[in-house]
Write an enzyme that holds these catalytic residues in place. Structure first.
Site, PDB file in Angstrom:
ATOM      1  N   GLU A   1       0.354   5.250   0.520  1.00  0.00           N
ATOM      2  CA  GLU A   1      -0.594   6.283   0.936  1.00  0.00           C
ATOM      3  C   GLU A   1      -0.132   7.652   0.459  1.00  0.00           C
ATOM      4  OE1 GLU A   1      -1.186   5.661   5.160  1.00  0.00           O
ATOM      5  OE2 GLU A   1      -2.398   3.858   4.743  1.00  0.00           O
TER       6      GLU A   1
ATOM      7  N   CYS B   1      -3.982   0.571  -2.687  1.00  0.00           N
ATOM      8  CA  CYS B   1      -3.916  -0.681  -1.927  1.00  0.00           C
ATOM      9  C   CYS B   1      -2.806  -1.584  -2.470  1.00  0.00           C
ATOM     10  CB  CYS B   1      -5.239  -1.437  -2.018  1.00  0.00           C
ATOM     11  SG  CYS B   1      -6.597  -0.713  -1.097  1.00  0.00           S
TER      12      CYS B   1
ATOM     13  N   CYS C   1     -10.615  -3.683  -4.322  1.00  0.00           N
ATOM     14  CA  CYS C   1      -9.624  -4.678  -4.768  1.00  0.00           C
ATOM     15  C   CYS C   1     -10.310  -5.967  -5.183  1.00  0.00           C
ATOM     16  CB  CYS C   1      -8.601  -4.937  -3.667  1.00  0.00           C
ATOM     17  SG  CYS C   1      -7.464  -3.543  -3.468  1.00  0.00           S
TER      18      CYS C   1
ATOM     19  N   ASN D   1       0.847  -1.194   0.000  1.00  0.00           N
ATOM     20  CA  ASN D   1       0.000   0.000   0.000  1.00  0.00           C
ATOM     21  C   ASN D   1       0.880   1.241   0.000  1.00  0.00           C
ATOM     22  OD1 ASN D   1       0.600  -0.769   2.715  1.00  0.00           O
ATOM     23  ND2 ASN D   1      -1.136   0.382   3.514  1.00  0.00           N
TER      24      ASN D   1
ATOM     25  N   GLU E   1      -2.872  -4.774  -3.163  1.00  0.00           N
ATOM     26  CA  GLU E   1      -3.307  -5.698  -4.213  1.00  0.00           C
ATOM     27  C   GLU E   1      -3.273  -5.018  -5.579  1.00  0.00           C
ATOM     28  OE1 GLU E   1      -4.773  -4.932  -1.353  1.00  0.00           O
ATOM     29  OE2 GLU E   1      -6.269  -6.413  -0.783  1.00  0.00           O
TER      30      GLU E   1
ATOM     31  N   CYS F   1     -10.129  -5.238   0.312  1.00  0.00           N
ATOM     32  CA  CYS F   1     -11.249  -4.287   0.358  1.00  0.00           C
ATOM     33  C   CYS F   1     -12.163  -4.513  -0.853  1.00  0.00           C
ATOM     34  CB  CYS F   1     -10.723  -2.851   0.386  1.00  0.00           C
ATOM     35  SG  CYS F   1     -10.173  -2.243  -1.219  1.00  0.00           S
TER      36      CYS F   1
END
Ligand code: THU
Length: 122
Positions: free
Chosen positions: A46, A55, A87, A44, A57, A84
């Site tokens: 940010e 994310c 994803c 991830n 993935e 999530c």
């Protein structure tokens, strides 16, 4: 010998150490197993503008696509968090055979359609 789901998850756990998550302090790692046996990791990433965060993935999938992977070319994905909703939609699009992740202290291995039933596709 092909990688086991446990070995793929270990690769995801190792990748999580490279996550850039200064806002949530929640590091996530993902590892994709391509059909040719290659492993592509993601983390991830940010951003100060929070919704722009990426994310793990999708980071892994984007890296694989940049190297030529296409839907159908991914055998498995392991991730250190439960994927999530967004994803799950990406994983469905890429036709990943199975997704392995820890949940409630257990290794769960699911097909994309089980993680996202009655899903939107074109
Ligand atoms: N996160 C992922 O990388 N993958 C998921 O499927 C769940 C959430 C990240 C996004 C954000 O950087 C942090 O976890 C906290 O939500």
């Amino acid at each position: 010998m092909p990688l086991t789901d446990e070995e793929l998850l270990a690769r995801a756990e190792r990748a999580a150490g490279s996550a850039y998550a200064p806002y949530s302090n929640f590091n996530v790692g993902a590892a994709l197993l391509l059909r040719n046996g290659d492993v592509v990791t993601g983390v991830n990433v940010e951003n100060a503008s929070y919704p722009l965060g990426m994310c793990a993935e999708r980071c892994a999938l984007a890296r694989a696509v940049a190297e030529g992977a296409r839907p159908g070319g991914v055998e498995a994905l392991a991730v250190t968090a439960s994927p999530c909703g967004g994803c799950r939609q990406w994983l469905l699009e890429f036709g990943v055979d199975r997704i392995a992740f820890m949940h409630d202290g257990e290794l769960r291995v699911r097909a994309p359609a089980d993680l996202l039933p009655d899903s939107f596709i074109l």
